[in-house]
Structure formats: structure tokens, C-alpha cells
Motif scaffolding. Structure first.
Motif, mmCIF file in Angstrom:
data_model
loop_
_atom_site.group_PDB
_atom_site.id
_atom_site.type_symbol
_atom_site.label_atom_id
_atom_site.label_comp_id
_atom_site.label_asym_id
_atom_site.label_seq_id
_atom_site.Cartn_x
_atom_site.Cartn_y
_atom_site.Cartn_z
ATOM 1 N N CYS A 338 0.831 -1.211 0.000
ATOM 2 C CA CYS A 338 0.000 0.000 0.000
ATOM 3 C C CYS A 338 0.863 1.257 0.000
ATOM 4 N N ILE A 339 1.948 1.242 0.771
ATOM 5 C CA ILE A 339 2.836 2.409 0.805
ATOM 6 C C ILE A 339 3.481 2.621 -0.552
ATOM 7 N N ASP A 340 3.875 1.530 -1.201
ATOM 8 C CA ASP A 340 4.498 1.670 -2.515
ATOM 9 C C ASP A 340 3.483 2.176 -3.543
ATOM 10 N N ASN A 341 2.244 1.687 -3.452
ATOM 11 C CA ASN A 341 1.213 2.213 -4.348
ATOM 12 C C ASN A 341 0.995 3.702 -4.105
ATOM 13 N N ALA A 342 0.962 4.090 -2.827
ATOM 14 C CA ALA A 342 0.795 5.512 -2.511
ATOM 15 C C ALA A 342 1.992 6.321 -2.999
ATOM 16 N N ARG A 343 3.195 5.738 -2.873
ATOM 17 C CA ARG A 343 4.392 6.442 -3.362
ATOM 18 C C ARG A 343 4.318 6.648 -4.869
ATOM 19 N N ARG A 344 3.916 5.599 -5.578
ATOM 20 C CA ARG A 344 3.825 5.714 -7.033
ATOM 21 C C ARG A 344 2.735 6.710 -7.425
ATOM 22 N N PHE A 345 1.629 6.710 -6.682
ATOM 23 C CA PHE A 345 0.591 7.703 -6.951
ATOM 24 C C PHE A 345 1.126 9.108 -6.702
ATOM 25 N N THR A 346 1.881 9.273 -5.611
ATOM 26 C CA THR A 346 2.462 10.588 -5.319
ATOM 27 C C THR A 346 3.367 11.046 -6.452
ATOM 28 N N HIS A 347 4.159 10.103 -6.972
ATOM 29 C CA HIS A 347 5.061 10.449 -8.075
ATOM 30 C C HIS A 347 4.265 10.858 -9.315
ATOM 31 N N GLU A 348 3.249 10.043 -9.665
ATOM 32 C CA GLU A 348 2.461 10.357 -10.846
ATOM 33 C C GLU A 348 1.655 11.634 -10.648
ATOM 34 N N HIS A 349 1.157 11.823 -9.423
ATOM 35 C CA HIS A 349 0.401 13.044 -9.144
ATOM 36 C C HIS A 349 1.289 14.272 -9.249
ATOM 37 N N ALA A 350 2.522 14.159 -8.754
ATOM 38 C CA ALA A 350 3.443 15.293 -8.855
ATOM 39 C C ALA A 350 3.723 15.625 -10.317
ATOM 40 N N ALA A 351 3.875 14.581 -11.130
ATOM 41 C CA ALA A 351 4.109 14.827 -12.556
ATOM 42 C C ALA A 351 2.886 15.471 -13.202
ATOM 43 N N ALA A 352 1.687 14.973 -12.869
ATOM 44 C CA ALA A 352 0.473 15.553 -13.438
ATOM 45 C C ALA A 352 0.277 16.985 -12.966
ATOM 46 N N LEU A 353 0.578 17.230 -11.693
ATOM 47 C CA LEU A 353 0.423 18.579 -11.163
ATOM 48 C C LEU A 353 1.408 19.531 -11.815
ATOM 49 N N VAL A 404 -12.602 31.143 -20.858
ATOM 50 C CA VAL A 404 -12.795 30.127 -19.817
ATOM 51 C C VAL A 404 -13.217 28.844 -20.512
ATOM 52 N N GLY A 405 -12.600 27.719 -20.115
ATOM 53 C CA GLY A 405 -12.929 26.441 -20.736
ATOM 54 C C GLY A 405 -13.008 25.321 -19.726
ATOM 55 N N ASP A 406 -13.616 24.224 -20.133
ATOM 56 C CA ASP A 406 -13.841 23.093 -19.230
ATOM 57 C C ASP A 406 -13.688 21.797 -20.016
ATOM 58 N N VAL A 407 -12.742 20.964 -19.569
ATOM 59 C CA VAL A 407 -12.540 19.638 -20.143
ATOM 60 C C VAL A 407 -13.012 18.611 -19.120
ATOM 61 N N ALA A 408 -13.752 17.634 -19.560
ATOM 62 C CA ALA A 408 -14.273 16.619 -18.647
ATOM 63 C C ALA A 408 -13.138 15.774 -18.082
ATOM 64 N N GLY A 409 -13.329 15.328 -16.839
ATOM 65 C CA GLY A 409 -12.372 14.394 -16.240
ATOM 66 C C GLY A 409 -11.303 15.085 -15.414
ATOM 67 N N HIS A 410 -10.432 14.231 -14.836
ATOM 68 C CA HIS A 410 -9.338 14.703 -14.002
ATOM 69 C C HIS A 410 -8.096 13.892 -14.347
ATOM 70 N N GLY A 411 -6.980 14.344 -13.852
ATOM 71 C CA GLY A 411 -5.747 13.602 -14.040
ATOM 72 C C GLY A 411 -4.922 14.125 -15.199
ATOM 73 N N THR A 412 -3.865 13.365 -15.490
ATOM 74 C CA THR A 412 -2.890 13.802 -16.484
ATOM 75 C C THR A 412 -3.518 13.979 -17.855
ATOM 76 N N HIS A 413 -4.395 13.049 -18.249
ATOM 77 C CA HIS A 413 -4.977 13.134 -19.583
ATOM 78 C C HIS A 413 -5.833 14.379 -19.725
ATOM 79 N N ALA A 414 -6.629 14.689 -18.703
ATOM 80 C CA ALA A 414 -7.460 15.890 -18.762
ATOM 81 C C ALA A 414 -6.596 17.139 -18.812
ATOM 82 N N ALA A 415 -5.513 17.143 -18.018
ATOM 83 C CA ALA A 415 -4.615 18.303 -18.028
ATOM 84 C C ALA A 415 -3.947 18.464 -19.386
ATOM 85 N N ALA A 416 -3.535 17.345 -19.996
ATOM 86 C CA ALA A 416 -2.892 17.424 -21.306
ATOM 87 C C ALA A 416 -3.874 17.923 -22.364
#
Length: 721
Positions: A338-353, A404-416
Motif C-alpha cells: 500500500c505504501i508503494d502504491n501511494a508512493r507511485r501515486f504521489t510520483h504520478e500526481h506530482a508529474a500531473a500537477l 474560460v474552458g472546461d474539459v471533462a475528467g481529471h488527471g494527467t490526460h485531462a490536463a494534457a
């Protein structure tokens, strides 16, 4: 099983006169004393009148001391009141009770808790009168502990890894292990894990690894790290949550990090404990804390060590055993995943952010047409990545575009996807397209995005499909705002008197549907008007309709003379949820008007002789503005643009000069033919006009109007003094 009769004193039993039942006592006692389970008989007063050898051994009380006494008198470590209540119930009802479990301590092993399974049967004399109770006792400690461990293992599946947060998961590991497994647990992770970085595979090779305390739990103080309680606060002795947790060289924790093997210290010598927190735990302090048993287990996932967990016993007298180590390793191994999954999420979230922050405006550009303030609230304040965006784009002629614009969804794909749309809007805005035409081109681009994604291996991506956008162009010279929207909620307009209205705009379909037209609407805005652009997350949620949200937005815009930042706070205060359930982008603009003294225009005939007159008019105006330093360059630009209009265009010609942050020179005509910049050959007699304009100005361009086009060029103003 037969009923014992006349159990007497021959084999150590009670006196025969005290036992009201039968003969064959010697044979029966001989058989029952060799039974592998404990057996005893009590009379109607619940006093022991007979017991076999096995029960004497397991209880640890000599037979002579037990006979004639109740359980509560000789074995206070057992739940005697409960046991005697069960005996009375069986004696009164005659209904046997099978496999009644309880836990307690006996004189034979006072330092450990044992579990027992006992069955109770009523005994009767020859006349059927209740005479006492016989009970059989089996030590089921191993079964009880195994059941406890299974329950704990089941518990950790529900309690560890409830979030994708590294610190929270570490704390959950500590919480689930106290008090059922340990009296104190400390979870320390390598510092890079917190930021999502994956440590190098294998053991930790550094002499002084940087560990951070992220989880700890004490059976005495709970999740502590504050003031010491009576008897000593172990958490305060070692480290506090969020602080570095030093690991001394050659300590069990250091060995775990190096070789990846767990350490079991059933009996812990306080004299060797200073390594618990280097230079912070004295031997006297350790004795006060009262540690006596320890396990240290590395946190390992996918062959990589992420940290280390310490388990201590203090109030529990039983030392850790091999079975406890197996259970603790199972705890840690599940938590490590679980910690490793959270770490990987943190890494991916930091990249998406980082991606999203790089795509959103870092700062609103300088322009004089409007005063602006903006806010962006992600639906998930922790994830912080969504598809809403806003923009302020300076345009030619001192105008400004608000988007002003709005793209559906969240995460890296929505940001891209949001980044692609924002870049496209910038490109189309540079072409000075009208709002409706710009949205039509943006609609075509979204259809192309979807088609391109459908060709690839990942299948069709519908992130951009159905995106919404509102595009407004405000001209501070004419105080006219032109707006078009694609599936987006209408903007709010607050006039200087305080009246709030939602502009009636042609709806326009969402982007990517194709085939449907977009329409613009024009509004004349008095100076000081507020234009409020927003995404639907501000006014619409699952539990309230749009009208309710718009009414709340209307109320929040009262007193429009407040500073824009205060207005933004007031508008966001209308949200029923914080963070909101959908992303919110907010752009508030207060309109300004360009003073008439800074704008001058002339209508010119299409006559080559008028070029000289145009230069003279421009020179005089620059002299009035005190801009003689750039008069020569401006006259050159005016000459070239007017000459091109006379030579290649038709109809009336208009020359306009605007003094804003830059000096803007515009020449308008009645044709839609766009000039192009080219490099003339040395033998050519002409073709250098636009090349010279481009060389002597900051930028130039063409925008199309309803009755022709305008060619414009901007120059920097000379520095004051």
C-alpha cells in the motif's frame, strides 16, 4: 461420560462423606485422573469437591487448597464471576453448556494469558435432585491465538491502504498493530519515498539513511508525540511524527535496512538501547519507559526497501515470539504494498500537477483594457489536477480576449487535453478571429484530436469531446464586448449601478460535435462593468440545479466596487462543498475605457498623393503626445501601410493611432485580401514595405472585420525622460 460416584480421598479426592454419589470410586478416579483434559466437580454451593490431576497441573493450585473452595477464591486471574454464573445457570436449568471460552491467568503460568474451552453438565443424585456441576476444561490457547491472528490479518485488509497517501498509510500500519500485537509501534520511511521517488533497489547502502517518522501509536497515549504521560512517553523519547528518526550505526534498524532481514529481540536489555534515537534516549529514560521486547521489520516492496518498522512491548508481559514475528511481517508486507502504491501515486500526481501548472497561466499578462483577478479550485484539493482553464490574451488594437474552458475528467490526460485546447485558443486568437469563427475552428480541432486518438493503440479518447469554452473580446476604445460560447454557462455582467444579469447568448453546442454553427453577440459595457466568467462547477452540483447556483452567484456579486480579490473570495464562498465536487475556474474582469485623447483617426481617399499628408498628420499627433523620438519610425510605418492599402485595396481607407502601453498604428480598407511578408530580390524595385514594417516594429498583423480588414503594427514607447 459416566457420573463420578463417591469420589473420595483415596486418590487425593474429597472426603467420601462430603460426596453424595455412588460406589466404584477407586476405578473411576483412576481412569479420570489420567484423562488428558481437566475435570472437576462442584457442589450446589459451587465449591470444588473433586478434580483430576490434569486440572490440578493446569491450574497450578495444589488439590488440598482447591477442595472445598470456589474458583474465585483460588484463581483470581480467571473471570470467576462469569464462570460461576454459568455454573448456576446449568445447575438451575439442567441444560449443558458446551465449549464456553474465556481467557485468564493461572498460578501455573501467571505471566501469560491462556484461553480455555469449558463444558458444563449438571449432576443429579439417585432421586433426580441436582447435586452439583461437572465441568471439563481444555486449554485452547493456540487455537485462540490463531483465531486472533486471522482476525488481525482480516482487519488489516480493511484498515490499511484506505487512501493513496504515504503518511496516512504508515499511520494506519501503526494503528492496526496496537494494542493487539504491540504496545508501541513506530513506522519510519526513507525520505525520498515521501516525495514519490523510488529508492534504489535492494538494501540501503548509506551509512546514515534519512528516515522520517510517519506513523506511531502507543497503547498508553494513543497517537502521541506530545507531553510525556505518567510512566514515560515512548513517542517523545524516540521521535515525533514528521521529524527525522535517526538510525544509529549497528542498531537493529540499521541492520534491517542493510540486509533486509527482520530482527526479533524477545528479551530486550535496557542497557543497549541508546540506538533507539541516537543521543536522545538515555539508559535511565529507557528503564522508565519499560521496554522489554522488540521486533524490527524492514518495509520492502518489489525488492526495494522503503523504510523500517519497530514493534515494542511494554505493558504486555508476554515477550514477542516467533509467531508474533510472522504476524508482524505479514502486517508490514501488506502495508508495504500500500505504501508503494501511494508512493507511485504521489510520483504520478506530482508529474500531473507539474504538467497542469505548466499549462495554466503562471501570471496574467499586462494589458490596460480590463482589471482582472482569477481563481482555480480543483475538485480534489489533494490531486489538484483537472481540465478547467482560463486565459487573458492581449489582442491588437488594445483589445483583450477573456477565455474560460472546461474539459471533462481529471488527471494527467485531462490536463494534457486542456493544454492542447489552451494552446489552440492562443494560436487562433493571434489570428484575430471573431469569437464565433474561433470556436468553429476549435470545434474542428477537437474532432481531429478525437480522430487521432482513435487511430492509436489506446483507442478513442473522449476527454476533449464535449469540452466547453466561452470566448469574449473586449474593445476599450468602443466599449464593445463580443462573446460566443460552446456549451458553456453564460457570463454574469454587473453594471456600475450594481445590477446583476446573466447575458443572453446563443447557446452553441459543446466542442467536438461538429456540424452546428456558433454565433456571437455584442454588448456595450459602461466603464467599470464587471464581467464574470466561470465553469459549471461553480453553479451546478448533483444536489442542486443550475438556477439555484446562479441565484447564489448573483447574491455574491453584490457591492461590485469591492477589490476583485475580495469579490473572488465572495464568489467562491457560494460553493456548497469545499473542495468543490467539480473543478472551478473563475475569471473576474472590470472593464476600462481608453481615453479619447489617446485615440485619433483619419479617413483618407485612395489617392497616392495622400501618403505624404498621412505622414504629416501622424507626425503632428506624435508631437502632441510628446513622442517625437519615434516620429520617424511611425511616419515610415504609416507611409508603407497607407501605400499598400491604396495600391492593393479598394474603397475608403482609415488611419488610426492608439497610444496605449505601446503605440499602435492601424490602416483599414474594404478588401479582405491579406498582405504577406516576402523578401525582395536585389533587382526588385518594390516588395520591401512589410519587411521594413516588421523590422521597425515590435509586431504586426492583420485582422478581418465585417467590411474589410485592418493591418496593424505596434511600437514600444520611449522611456520617460
Amino acid at each position: 461420560m459416566g457420573t463420578p460416584h463417591n469420589a473420595g480421598a483415596d486418590d487425593g479426592g474429597a472426603d467420601a462423606s462430603a460426596v453424595p454419589w455412588g460406589a466404584d470410586r477407586a476405578l473411576l478416579d483412576h481412569l479420570l485422573n489420567r484423562a488428558p483434559i481437566g475435570m472437576a466437580v462442584v457442589d450446589r454451593e459451587l465449591r470444588c469437591v473433586w478434580l483430576n490431576d490434569q486440572l490440578e497441573r493446569s491450574g497450578g493450585i495444589p488439590r488440598a487448597l482447591r477442595l472445598g473452595r470456589r474458583i474465585s477464591e483460588v484463581l483470581p486471574g480467571l473471570p470467576a464471576e462469569t464462570i460461576e454464573a454459568v455454573m448456576r445457570d446449568v445447575l438451575a436449568t439442567g441444560v449443558p453448556l458446551i465449549d464456553h471460552e474465556y481467557q485468564g491467568r493461572t498460578a501455573s503460568d501467571p505471566d501469560h494469558v491462556h484461553a480455555y474451552s469449558t463444558s458444563f453438565f449438571r449432576l443429579e443424585d439417585g432421586a433426580g435432585v441436582p447435586a452439583g456441576v461437572c465441568y471439563l476444561v481444555i486449554d485452547v490457547t493456540d487455537r485462540w491465538r490463531a483465531r486472533q491472528r486471522l482476525a488481525l490479518l482480516s482487519d488489516i485488509g480493511a484498515r490499511i491502504g484506505t487512501t493513496l497517501d504515504v503518511a496516512r498509510t504508515a499511520q494506519e500500519l501503526a494503528d492496526v498493530a496496537v494494542p493487539d500485537l504491540a504496545d508501541f509501534v513506530a513506522v519510519d520511511l526513507l525520505e525520498p519515498v515521501l516525495s514519490g521517488v523510488e529508492p534504489a533497489p535492494g538494501p540501503v547502502r548509506r551509512d546514515n539513511p534519512e528516515l522520517i517518522r510517519l506513523g506511531q501509536r502507543s497503547a498508553r497515549e494513543g497517537r502521541d508525540g506530545g507531553a510525556a504521560a505518567a510512566g514515560g512517553n515512548l513517542a517523545e523519547s524516540i521521535a515525533r511524527i514528521g521529524e527525522p528518526a535517526p538510525v544509529a550505526r549497528n542498531s537493529p534498524g540499521a541492520r534491517c535496512l542493510v540486509d533486509g532481514k527482520a530482527v526479533l529481540e524477545p528479551v530486550l536489555d535496557p542497557e543497549i538501547l541508546p540506538w533507539l534515537a541516537e543521543d536522545t534516549v538515555s539508559t535511565d529514560r529507557t528503564r522508565t519507559v519499560g521496554l522489554h521486547s522488540m521486533m524490527v521489520i524492514p518495509i520492502r516492496a518489489r525488492g526495494t526497501i522503503l523504510g523500517v518498522t519497530h514493534f515494542f512491548r511494554r505493558d504486555t508481559p508476554d515477550p514477542f515470539e516467533g509467531d508474533d514475528l510472522i504476524l508482524a511481517e505479514e502486517f508490514v508486507s501488506r502495508a508495504a504494498v500500500c505504501i508503494d502504491n501511494a508512493r507511485r501515486f504521489t510520483h504520478e500526481h506530482a508529474a500531473a500537477l507539474a504538467l497542469q501548472r505548466s499549462l495554466l497561466p503562471h501570471g496574467l499578462p499586462r494589458q490596460t483594457a480590463v482589471e482582472v483577478a482569477s481563481r482555480y479550485l480543483p475538485a480534489d484539493d489533494r490531486a489538484g489536477v483537472g481540465g478547467d482553464w482560463f486565459d487573458v490574451i492581449p489582442l491588437s488594437g488594445a483589445r483583450v480576449a477573456l477565455v474560460v474552458g472546461d474539459v471533462a475528467g481529471h488527471g494527467t490526460h485531462a490536463a494534457a487535453t486542456m493544454g492542447r485546447l489552451r494552446a489552440s485558443v492562443h494560436t487562433l486568437a493571434d489570428l484575430d478571429m471573431p469569437p464565433d469563427e474561433l470556436l468553429a475552428h476549435l470545434d474542428d480541432l477537437v474532432i481531429r484530436f478525437v480522430d487521432e486518438e482513435g487511430i492509436g493503440e489506446g483507442g478513442v479518447d473522449t476527454t476533449a469531446l464535449g469540452a466547453s469554452c466561452l470566448y469574449a473580446v473586449y474593445d476599450p476604445v468602443g466599449r464593445v464586448c463580443t462573446i460566443a460560447r460552446a456549451g458553456h454557462p453564460p457570463p454574469a455582467l454587473v453594471r456600475p449601478g450594481g445590477a446583476v444579469e446573466f447575458l443572453d447568448l446563443p447557446a452553441g453546442p459543446p466542442l467536438g460535435l461538429g456540424g452546428l454553427p456558433f454565433e456571437s453577440a455584442e454588448f456595450e459595457l459602461p466603464e467599470g462593468s464587471l464581467l464574470v466568467l466561470y465553469t459549471d462547477g461553480l453553479v451546478e452540483t448533483r444536489d442542486r440545479d443550475v438556477e439555484f447556483g446562479m441565484d447564489r452567484l448573483r447574491a455574491s456579486l453584490a457591492d461590485p466596487d469591492r477589490p476583485l480579490d475580495e469579490l473572488c473570495r465572495s464568489v467562491l464562498g457560494t460553493l456548497s462543498h469545499n473542495p468543490p465536487r467539480d473543478d472551478v475556474a473563475l475569471l473576474v474582469a472590470r472593464t476600462r475605457t481608453l481615453d479619447s485623447s489617446k485615440v485619433v483617426s483619419w479617413d483618407l481617399p485612395a489617392d497616392p498623393a495622400i501618403v505624404a499628408e498621412a505622414r504629416i498628420l501622424a507626425g503632428r499627433q506624435l508631437a502632441d503626445w510628446g513622442l517625437d523620438d519615434i516620429a520617424f519610425t511611425t511616419e515610415l510605418v504609416v507611409s508603407e501601410l497607407v501605400t499598400n492599402a491604396i495600391r492593393y485595396a479598394s474603397g475608403p481607407i482609415r488611419l488610426r493611432l492608439i497610444r496605449d502601453a505601446t503605440l499602435i498604428c492601424e490602416v483599414s480598407d474594404a478588401t479582405s485580401t491579406s498582405p504577406r511578408l516576402r523578401h525582395a530580390r536585389t533587382s526588385d524595385e518594390g516588395g520591401r514595405g512589410l519587411f521594413l514594417v516588421a523590422q521597425f516594429t515590435q509586431r504586426w498583423g492583420t485582422r478581418y472585420t465585417g467590411d474589410g480588414k485592418t493591418i496593424w503594427a505596434e511600437q514600444s514607447l520611449p522611456a520617460p525622460g
